[in-house]
Structures are given as C-alpha cells and as structure tokens.
Design an enzyme around this catalytic site. Structure first.
Site, PDB file in Angstrom:
ATOM      1  N   ASP A 478       0.839  -1.207   0.000  1.00 49.96           N
ATOM      2  CA  ASP A 478       0.000   0.000   0.000  1.00 49.96           C
ATOM      3  C   ASP A 478       0.871   1.253   0.000  1.00 49.96           C
ATOM      4  O   ASP A 478       2.078   1.207   0.291  1.00 49.96           O
ATOM      5  CB  ASP A 478      -0.879  -0.050   1.262  1.00 49.96           C
ATOM      6  CG  ASP A 478      -2.161   0.755   1.126  1.00 49.96           C
ATOM      7  OD1 ASP A 478      -2.297   1.530   0.169  1.00 49.96           O
ATOM      8  OD2 ASP A 478      -3.032   0.606   2.016  1.00 49.96           O
ATOM      9  N   ASP A 548     -10.789   2.191  -3.207  1.00 49.43           N
ATOM     10  CA  ASP A 548     -11.337   1.903  -1.878  1.00 49.43           C
ATOM     11  C   ASP A 548     -12.857   1.886  -1.915  1.00 49.43           C
ATOM     12  O   ASP A 548     -13.491   1.504  -0.925  1.00 49.43           O
ATOM     13  CB  ASP A 548     -10.864   2.962  -0.871  1.00 49.43           C
ATOM     14  CG  ASP A 548      -9.520   2.571  -0.265  1.00 49.43           C
ATOM     15  OD1 ASP A 548      -9.094   1.427  -0.465  1.00 49.43           O
ATOM     16  OD2 ASP A 548      -8.912   3.428   0.395  1.00 49.43           O
TER      17      ASP A 548
END
Ligand code: DGJ
Length: 729
Positions: A478, A548
C-alpha cells in the site's frame, strides 16, 4: 510484424498486425520526422506527408528559413531552444547555462527482441515475437546522444517507445525535460479522452474535443494519483466503441507525469508523454546516461474496444510477469472493511474458519498488525509483529490459517514512516522533508526517502524478515499519501531536482527485489485505493487494488475507466458488506458478486456477521468465479452499454479468444416502471458460429446475437444484475 528501412525514401516503416508507423529522415543534416501512424500501408512511400517541399521552407533550398521549417515540421522527437516553438520533448541545459539542442540522425539498428530498460519497468518480448528499431540521434555541439527506441510485437497494434540520453562530452549537462515519446499528427477534428477522478472515484472517462493550445493531464503527487492518469486517447470525433480511428497513449511509469496534446497554427496536434518536467532536473555527468520511462502508443481502427484489446493483450502478454500472470488467483477475504484496526488472532481465525467452509481460499490481514499500530496515527516503519494483537506471533496465526486449508496474505506500506514510530525516532533524516520547514502530514504520516540505498535496504530487510517468518503467500503493498515537501538529506543542492524520479527508481528497485527473492508470493499493489493503478506497477504485480470504493454501482464507472487500458485480470475487486462503507448504498449481494467477477474477485467483509442469506450465497459465487475466471482473465473485453452515458443500465461482455464462449454481464442500475425487455446487441462473436445461451433450448447464429441481439427482461428493483453465458453449440 516487420521493421524495414527504405534507402530511397530514407524512411523506416514499422508494420504491426493492422497498423503502420512511418518515420522519415530529411535534409542533409538528417532531421527525423514523423510521417504516419494509422491503418496498415503497403509498400508506398508516404514521406510526402512531412510536407518538406511546401513553400520556401525547405532547409536545403533556403537555409534562412530554418525557423519556418522547425515551426511546422512533424518532428519525431522535438528539441527545445532552436526554433520549434511548439512543446519540446527534450530540453537540455549546457554547463554554460544555454538551452539549445538539435538532434539529427547518426545511425540506426534494427534487431529481433527488445532490450530491458535499466531500473525501470518495461514491456518485454522474445526474438520470435518482438522487433526493435533504435535511432541514434546526436547534437554535434553539446555532444549528447539520444537513442530513440521503438518496439513492436506479433499480433498487437502497438508501438512502444523510450529514450536514452548519453552525455559524450567532457562537461556535465542538465536535463530539464525529457519526454518518453512525442508524435505530430495531422488534426482530423479529434476528441480526446482523459481519465479523471478523486479518492474513491478513480479513472472516470472524460471525452472532450481537442481544442487549440495545450491540454492534457499531469501529476505532481509523486504517483499518478486518484485524480489524474498518464493516459490520453485521441480519436476521430465520430469514433465509437466499435468503429473509427483511436490512438491511445499510456506511460509505463508510476511517478509525476505529463501527458499533453498541443493543437497548433497549422491544425496539427503534437501529443507527448513523459516525466513531468515540473520539479525535475537531472545532472548528467560526462559518460553517464539517463533512461526515460517507456511510452505505449496504440492504434485501433475499431474504436475504443479495439484500443482496449491492444492494451490488454500487450500488458497481459508483454508486461505482467511472475507465476500468477496466467493463473487463476486464490479467492481472498480481506479484513480491512471487516475490522479496520480492531482485530486480534482470534478474530482473524473466526473469519478464516467461516470463510474456509464457504470455499474462500486465502485470508489477507490488512493494516494494523505491527508495532504500536492501534490506529492510523502511528507505527509505520516498525515492521515487527504487535504481540498484543497477535499473541503467539505471525507463525502461529499463519499455521492455523493453513490448517484450515487456506493461504495467508499480509498488508505492508514500506514507503512510509510515522513521526510516532521507532524508526522515525532513530532516523528522522530518512523522511522526505525540507530542512527548516515542518513537513505536511497526510494521514499523520511522512514519506521515506526511497532515493537512499540505506533506506531501501533497511525497509527490505525488515519486510523480508516478516515474510520469511511464516508461510506468507500474498502481499498487499500500500501507499497512502502523496509526496510533498520535497527534500532529501542525502542529495546535493544541484541534485534535489532528481528526488521525485530517484524515489520512483528506489521503489521499483524494492519491488524488483521483493518479487525476485519471493517469486512464489502474489503481489498486489495499492495506493489508498487506486492511486497507483498504472502500467509501471503492473510489471511488478499482476493485480492492483482498483479503488477503496467497493460499492457495486460506483465500481461500474471505476472499472469501466480502468478497463479502457488495463486487463480485467489486473483489477482488484471485492464483494463488501452493505450499507457500503463509502457511499452508504445497499445493493443485492448477488450484484456485488457480478461486479467483482469482472476483476480479481474476493471478499472484504466480516463473514461471521453478514446476513445469513448473503453468507449462504458465497459458495455459489465461489463456483461462479471458478466457472468463469479463465474466460474473464484471458478473453477480449467489450463495453456494450455504459451507465455513465445512459443513466439506466450497464453491460459488458468477455469473449474467449477462439470465439467459442462469451459471458455477458448486465446490471440494471435503476428499475423502470412498465418497461419492456431491453434489446442488447452482442459483440465479438463469430457471425457464422452457432451458439447456445445457457438455460435455453434453441440455438442462435453469432450474426443473430450481434445484429438482432438478445432481450433482457425488466428486472424488478434497483441494482439488479444478470449473467448471460453463451457457448458454441
Ligand atoms: C488503503 C487501502 O486501499 C485499503 O484497502 C486499506 O488497505 C487501507 N489503506 C489500510 O490502511
């Protein structure tokens, strides 16, 4: 596929499956021009398109008019400072401070295969399926050499380009700008498509006319960002999904970029892409070379779907690497939306126990397992297990998960450092910041200076230690903030302008080490959702987290924009719980499955808590994934209808390469009162083949399905979906 040089016309012709790209060399000095890119040509010479004979502008006949020549000549790689007043592809400053560069042809080479780009991700190919042209251009005053490289691939209508600059003088030069590719096109009233967005709204398709002047997109975030994308399509204003000329430009790079189109006085359009020159300056010492990233140019005479096919095939066959490239990925369950930071070993095992019974194949432990990470304000950089959350450590947890017959994956964010971390307390100078200023925090974190070897090595050793400590088979990498306050404690004043690019090179080096030392690990890149879904990252990870936003309806637009360029096999997509955490919408569990099926497919929910009816549907969805994933991963993807345009429904299909099977996904976003069935015209089938729709008795000719279409009955309710499976009879 072939590349040839024609001595009499002084031109190079690169022929792909259905396209030709022609470069011409003019005048005694050897200026290199762009003559043509489009539908495949025969043997004819088309260098007349460079218009060197028009007016008194020919340099050979009237040297006084060199400026007029430079102001209109379709330069293959335009240089700054000598009179081409359009956008420059390259600007080089001499040690005397002058910015003038004139690149003319010195030599060329045509060879089978393709060389790797040192330190950078790039397409690759073998001597059997790839051919390369290298043009060596020089500036005789500055004594710098530019190698323009062009590669083409069997069966794919793409030309990939890159540039390497070599300083052959005995003084340093400074590169202020170096684009990876530039192309001068005759304007045919083009539209352009850019991908725009924001966090949780990535890659929305935006189509507008190409107007006069400079237009395009750029990033200064140190990554492509949620907001912008290193892509532009130029298309005939009449081009549709399935017909008309389309040119796609994409950069294989994960840092600051600039992609622009410049429509000028003679109605030509110069399009270019490369590293964003803002914030960039590279000192090139004598004998050194600088490799610019690779750019991909795609041509399609078959509209946008044709462009997508070329990108998908190129990336699947010549960019993505590793053992998972051609393999079905394990169905994962990720605990982020299930627990956020609030989990421990028992909670994760509860999820795994339940998930394993339903056919889910891998548990991914997301953010929060390390250091003092009880929330997102601390501990990045402290890559050791939080024993309070995971008593018995990682090995115990992973072994228990493995005993359930499941694989185990882990989340990391290697490029970051929290001010509240052991790492920062030990090495505050490892964070990117400007001395004397307080660096801006985002998500309460700073960025590590990845331009420094010792930082890269420390991070690698920490993370490699974790990966070796248990049977970890997947890593989610990430990156949750952009770069700002650019300053490196290790670079000299005149090299601070190299930091953005050196950062990207450092990050690539780490990913290369990770994938080569742990080849069995499935790597998924991610950046606060989909801020780093680019071709550069695809070289290291076969899949990337798309956004997301896991809401099935929002995903229609995000996945449509992403699939304009990137194959479905690469799109991280999960079924999550409702009301959706980002938009608060409730959609049927079934529909969430259909939308995630168009990507890597997985779950992101607390399977112990979701409604029983939803949980009971998981084995069916697992079976659906196993039935269709080979087709979805490897087939040709077609956009059939877009909810973004019609505001009612969405439809796409994937057709097997041999045209023997297809899967149509129809999503009725808004229910409609008193509606008849919708007629949907299918695409990509073989007109003469006979097909059967699963569940029906009768057969159809491919031509019938494509011209007469199928009728999809009105589905009662909003957000309803339907799959139509078609097989050769
Ligand atoms: C952003 C990612 O996109 C999410 O999936 C999750 O991993 C969080 N970061 C964790 O901090």
């Amino acid at each position: 596929m072939a590349i040839r040089y024609n001595e009499s016309s002084r031109s190079f012709q690169l022929d792909t499956k259905a396209a030709s790209y022609v470069i011409g060399v003019v005048d005694a000095e050897g200026f290199v021009g762009h003559a043509y890119f489009g539908k495949k040509l025969g043997e004819d010479d088309v260098t007349y398109l460079m218009r060197t004979g028009e007016g008194p502008y020919t340099p050979e006949t009237n040297a006084r008019d060199r400026l007029s020549f430079l102001d209109s000549f379709p330069m293959e790689y335009p240089t700054g400072g000598i009179g081409d007043f359009r956008e420059s592809a390259i600007v080089v400053r001499s040690s005397g401070g002058h910015r003038a560069l004139q690149l003319t042809l010195d030599s060329y080479e045509i060879f089978k295969g393709k060389k790797p780009l040192e330190g950078l991700p790039a397409t690759w190919g073998s001597e059997e399926d790839t051919e390369t042209l290298e043009l060596v251009l020089t500036d005789k005053v500055l004594k710098v050499k530019a190698i323009l490289s062009y590669s083409i691939f069997e069966g794919i209508d793409a030309v990939v380009r890159s540039v390497k600059l070599i300083n052959e003088s005995d003084a340093p030069v400074f590169i202020d700008r170096i684009m990876s590719a530039s192309m001068d096109m005759d304007n045919r009233d083009y539209d352009k498509i850019l991908l725009t967005g924001s966090w949780a709204r990535e890659r929305r398709i935006d189509r507008t006319p190409v107007n006069y002047g400079i237009q395009g997109m750029s990033s200064l975030r140190g990554e492509e960002g949620h907001q912008t994308h290193p892509f532009m399509a130029l298309l005939d204003r009449t081009a549709t999904e399935d017909a008309g000329d389309v040119y796609g430009v994409n950069l294989v790079y994960s840092g600051n970029f600039l992609t622009l189109a410049d429509r000028g006085q003679f109605d030509t359009v110069r399009v270019m892409t490369g590293i964003n020159p803002e914030g960039f300056c590279w000192k090139l010492n004598p004998g050194e070379c600088f490799q610019a990233p690779e750019a991909v140019l795609v041509y399609s005479a078959e509209g946008l779907n044709g462009m997508s096919h070329a990108f998908h095939d190129l990336y699947r066959e010549h960019l993505i690497r590793g053992q998972y490239r051609d393999r079905k990925r394990p169905i994962l369950i990720n605990n982020w939306e299930a627990t956020y930071f609030n989990f421990n070993t028992e909670k994760l095992l509860d999820i795994a126990r339940q998930a394993s019974k339903l056919g889910i194949e891998m548990l991914v432990m997301d953010d929060g397992w390390f250091g003092n990470r009880f929330d997102d304000n601390r501990a990045l950089g402290d890559w050791f297990v939080n024993e309070e959350k995971l008593p018995g450590g990682l090995k115990y947890l992973v072994d228990e998960v493995n005993k359930l017959g499941m694989k185990f994956g882990i989340w990391v964010e290697p490029e970051m450092i929290s001010p509240d971390s052991e790492l920062y307390r030990a090495h505050p100078d490892w964070a990117i910041q400007v001395p004397g200023r307080t660096a801006g925090l985002a998500r309460n974190q700073l960025v590590l200076d990845m331009s420094r070897r010792e930082v890269q090595d420390h991070v690698f050793d920490m993370i490699a230690g974790v990966l070796r400590s248990a049977n970890i088979e997947y890593v989610k990498w990430d990156m949750n903030r952009p770069l700002s306050d650019l300053g490196s404690y290790s670079l000299s004043a005149e090299r601070q302008g190299e930091l953005y690019h050196r950062y990207v090179l450092g990050m690539y080096r780490l990913q290369e080490r990770l994938t080569s030392e742990f080849p069995h690990i499935l790597l998924e890149n991610c950046s606060g959702g989909g801020a780093r879904f680019d071709a550069g990252m695809l070289y290291y990870s076969p899949q990337i987290w798309c956004s997301d936003d896991t809401d099935a309806i929002e995903r229609l637009a995000i996945q449509e924009g992403t699939a304009l360029i990137y194959p479905l096999s690469a799109m991280g997509a999960h079924v999550s719980d409702c009301p959706n955490h980002t938009v608060g919408r409730t959609t049927p569990f079934e529909t969430r499955g259909y939308v995630a099926l168009a990507g890597t497919f997985g779950y992101e929910l607390d399977v112990t808590k979701i409604p029983e009816a939803d949980r009971n549907m998981i084995p069916e969805q697992v079976a659906m994934y196993h039935k269709y994933n080979d087709l979805v991963r490897t087939g040709d993807y077609y956009r059939v209808a877009s909810y973004q345009q019609n505001h009612m429904y969405d439809c796409w299909m994937v057709v097997k390469k041999d045209r023997s099977e297809a899967l149509v996904t129809f999503i009725q976003v808004m229910g409609r009162a008193n509606a008849h069935s919708r007629r949907i015209l299918l695409k990509g089938l073989c007109p003469d083949k006979t097909y059967r729709i699963e569940g029906e008795e009768r057969t159809y000719l491919g031509s019938t399905l494509m011209q007469a279409g199928v009728l999809v009955g009105n589905l009662w309710g909003d957000f309803k979906g339907k799959l139509i499976h078609i097989v050769e009879a």
